[in-house]
Enzyme design. Structure first.
Site, mmCIF file in Angstrom:
data_model
loop_
_atom_site.group_PDB
_atom_site.id
_atom_site.type_symbol
_atom_site.label_atom_id
_atom_site.label_comp_id
_atom_site.label_asym_id
_atom_site.label_seq_id
_atom_site.Cartn_x
_atom_site.Cartn_y
_atom_site.Cartn_z
ATOM 1 N N ASP A 1 0.841 -1.208 0.000
ATOM 2 C CA ASP A 1 0.000 0.000 0.000
ATOM 3 C C ASP A 1 0.874 1.255 0.000
ATOM 4 O OD1 ASP A 1 -2.401 1.345 -0.092
ATOM 5 O OD2 ASP A 1 -2.738 1.308 2.065
ATOM 6 N N LYS B 1 2.060 4.611 -1.064
ATOM 7 C CA LYS B 1 1.464 5.790 -1.710
ATOM 8 C C LYS B 1 1.881 6.991 -0.880
ATOM 9 C CE LYS B 1 -2.895 4.892 0.687
ATOM 10 N NZ LYS B 1 -4.319 4.654 0.573
ATOM 11 N N ASN C 1 1.374 7.325 2.881
ATOM 12 C CA ASN C 1 2.056 6.414 3.806
ATOM 13 C C ASN C 1 3.569 6.641 3.862
ATOM 14 O OD1 ASN C 1 -0.345 5.298 4.549
ATOM 15 N ND2 ASN C 1 -0.283 3.664 3.010
ATOM 16 N N ASP D 1 1.688 2.558 8.017
ATOM 17 C CA ASP D 1 0.483 1.826 7.615
ATOM 18 C C ASP D 1 0.781 0.453 6.989
ATOM 19 O OD1 ASP D 1 -2.012 0.997 7.086
ATOM 20 O OD2 ASP D 1 -2.567 2.617 5.719
ATOM 21 N N THR E 1 -4.674 0.824 -3.936
ATOM 22 C CA THR E 1 -5.219 2.088 -4.424
ATOM 23 C C THR E 1 -4.951 2.166 -5.931
ATOM 24 O OG1 THR E 1 -4.624 2.995 -2.287
ATOM 25 C CG2 THR E 1 -5.161 4.590 -3.999
HETATM 26 P P1 ATP Z 1 -6.126 3.637 5.944
HETATM 27 O O1 ATP Z 1 -7.441 3.055 6.289
HETATM 28 O O2 ATP Z 1 -6.228 4.929 5.174
HETATM 29 O O3 ATP Z 1 -5.164 2.666 5.331
HETATM 30 P P2 ATP Z 1 -5.218 3.168 8.590
HETATM 31 O O4 ATP Z 1 -6.469 2.981 9.413
HETATM 32 O O5 ATP Z 1 -4.504 1.922 8.235
HETATM 33 O O6 ATP Z 1 -5.488 4.066 7.329
HETATM 34 P P3 ATP Z 1 -2.840 4.720 9.020
HETATM 35 O O7 ATP Z 1 -2.715 4.951 7.561
HETATM 36 O O8 ATP Z 1 -1.797 3.904 9.678
HETATM 37 O O9 ATP Z 1 -4.287 4.145 9.394
HETATM 38 O O10 ATP Z 1 -2.939 6.120 9.746
HETATM 39 C C1 ATP Z 1 -3.910 7.096 9.385
HETATM 40 C C2 ATP Z 1 -3.247 8.463 9.422
HETATM 41 O O11 ATP Z 1 -2.778 8.741 10.767
HETATM 42 C C3 ATP Z 1 -2.016 8.586 8.562
HETATM 43 O O12 ATP Z 1 -2.331 8.962 7.250
HETATM 44 C C4 ATP Z 1 -1.201 9.643 9.277
HETATM 45 O O13 ATP Z 1 -1.659 10.939 8.942
HETATM 46 C C5 ATP Z 1 -1.522 9.405 10.733
HETATM 47 N N1 ATP Z 1 -0.511 8.535 11.378
HETATM 48 C C6 ATP Z 1 -0.419 7.194 11.286
HETATM 49 N N2 ATP Z 1 0.620 6.711 11.988
HETATM 50 C C7 ATP Z 1 1.209 7.785 12.544
HETATM 51 C C8 ATP Z 1 2.357 7.961 13.399
HETATM 52 N N3 ATP Z 1 3.069 6.901 13.816
HETATM 53 N N4 ATP Z 1 2.690 9.215 13.788
HETATM 54 C C9 ATP Z 1 1.952 10.269 13.362
HETATM 55 N N5 ATP Z 1 0.862 10.179 12.576
HETATM 56 C C10 ATP Z 1 0.493 8.961 12.160
#
Ligand code: ATP
Length: 360
Positions: free
Chosen positions: A139, A141, A144, A161, A180
């Site tokens: 994933d 992009k 991430n 992610d 995506t």
């Molecule tokens: P998606 O459903 O879009 O794949 P997800 O539920 O798997 O998202 P992540 O992509 O891991 O969640 O995190 C969502 C958002 O939170 C990220 O795009 C980023 O902005 C923020 N984020 C994630 N991990 C961190 C981190 N370790 N530190 C700061 N911000 C973070």
């Protein structure tokens, strides 16, 4: 497998502001009382019943945790702890406070290829480590790819992610149509066996965008984008690539190859002359070429707008969705790919396709 602690996360951490949102919950800044340190808490909703549409199934979270536990690398977000309650799992992650790489770049007036390469190198180092451990991200992009601290003169890349990542067992055949459309590899769309080479395709797409502000396969709709990917139908538009070196184009061409076995690996990318020049001429070429900043800023602004738009739609739909689950029997690979992340995001196909169409 990490211990999923049954204690209440709030007994140890103060929960602060929202850092970002995913399809299954939020990522919030958290403050650990004992160490007086800030972390990022990824709060994931767990499905209560097999038929529930809302939330993730626990095995999918276990997979993400297992993978993060293996990946100790400066360019990959670190996992500290895991808490579990009846309806939620909380991953305590290293706080990545520098925002997205693309946003950082979009704030600049200009950027030379050799400066962009410094970031790309770190992405490749993270990937090389991941792939050596038989793990593919699946994933990759712009959303991430984050920066540890944008205030530092040399910000550190952090890949985040790992929700769609996969740890390959010896000889395992793994297929998935999650991803995506803009960044997904053709073999994913055709539901063929996957390998870490799918990530290298995404690196080709990301590099193309980074240099030109154009997305190589973007169509009017997701269907069109997926068709363009399958056809590997792209070119270097002279207008957008006028400032790009021929070495950069060669780098992209060696990644956007339909046959995954012919694509460069992360290790090979790191010794490509564009990334690691050998001659003086190669060094000079990189420092004379720059990224198309005007076009890149436009791309990024549109991307951010789409992200917010999709998030609002997704939230509205999640609120209104209380339908029983029903599996699709449609075997068309294009349609399957459009279910993007359906395995993690238990939304019906038509909802996701609709969301993407509106946003496009
Ligand atoms: P998606 O459903 O879009 O794949 P997800 O539920 O798997 O998202 P992540 O992509 O891991 O969640 O995190 C969502 C958002 O939170 C990220 O795009 C980023 O902005 C923020 N984020 C994630 N991990 C961190 C981190 N370790 N530190 C700061 N911000 C973070």
């Amino acid at each position: 497998m990490a211990l999923f602690k049954p204690e209440n996360v709030e007994d140890f951490y103060e929960i602060e502001e929202v850092l970002g949102s995913g399809h299954f919950g939020q990522v919030r800044k958290v403050y650990e009382r004992t160490s007086r340190t800030h972390w990022a808490g990824k709060f994931l909703k767990i499905r209560k019943t097999a038929c529930s549409r809302l939330g993730l199934d626990r095995t999918s979270v276990e997979r993400e945790v297992e993978i993060l536990q293996i990946l100790h690398h400066p360019n990959i977000v670190a996992l500290k702890d895991v808490f579990e309650s009846r309806s939620e799992v909380v991953l305590i992650l290293e706080l990545v406070s520098g925002g997205e790489l693309f946003d950082f770049i979009a704030e600049k007036e200009n950027l030379l290829e050799c400066e962009a390469i410094e970031f790309l190198k770190q992405i490749l180092e993270g990937l090389k480590f991941m792939h050596k451990n038989n793990i593919a991200h699946f994933d990759l992009k712009p959303e991430n790819i984050m920066l540890s601290d944008k205030g530092s003169p040399h910000p550190n890349i952090k890949l985040i992610d790992f929700g769609l990542a996969h740890h390959f067992c010896q000889g395992e055949e793994y297929r998935s149509t999650s991803g995506t459309p803009q960044y997904i590899a053709p073999e994913m769309i055709s539901n063929e066996p996957l390998s870490t080479a799918a990530d290298m395709w995404s690196i080709g797409v990301i590099t193309y965008i980074l240099l030109s502000g154009l997305s190589p396969f973007q169509g009017e709709t997701d269907e069109e984008t997926l068709k363009n990917v399958i056809a590997t139908d792209y070119q270097f538009n002279k207008h957008y690539f006028s400032m790009t070196s021929s070495m950069a184009k060669d780098f992209i061409m060696k990644l956007l190859i339909k046959n995954p076995n012919e694509r460069m690996t992360a290790e090979e990318c790191l010794v490509h002359p564009w990334i690691k020049p050998i001659t003086r001429i190669q060094v000079d070429k990189r420092s004379r070429s720059s990224i198309n900043m005007r076009s890149f800023k436009k791309f990024n602004a549109k991307r951010k707008w789409k992200m917010s738009y999709n998030m609002v739609l997704m939230c509205n739909r999640l609120v209104s969705l209380r339908l029983p689950c029903k599996s699709s029997s449609n075997p068309d690979p294009l349609q399957q790919a459009q279910r993007r992340k359906l395995s993690r995001k238990w939304l019906p196909v038509h909802q996701l396709v609709h969301i993407n169409r509106v946003a496009n």
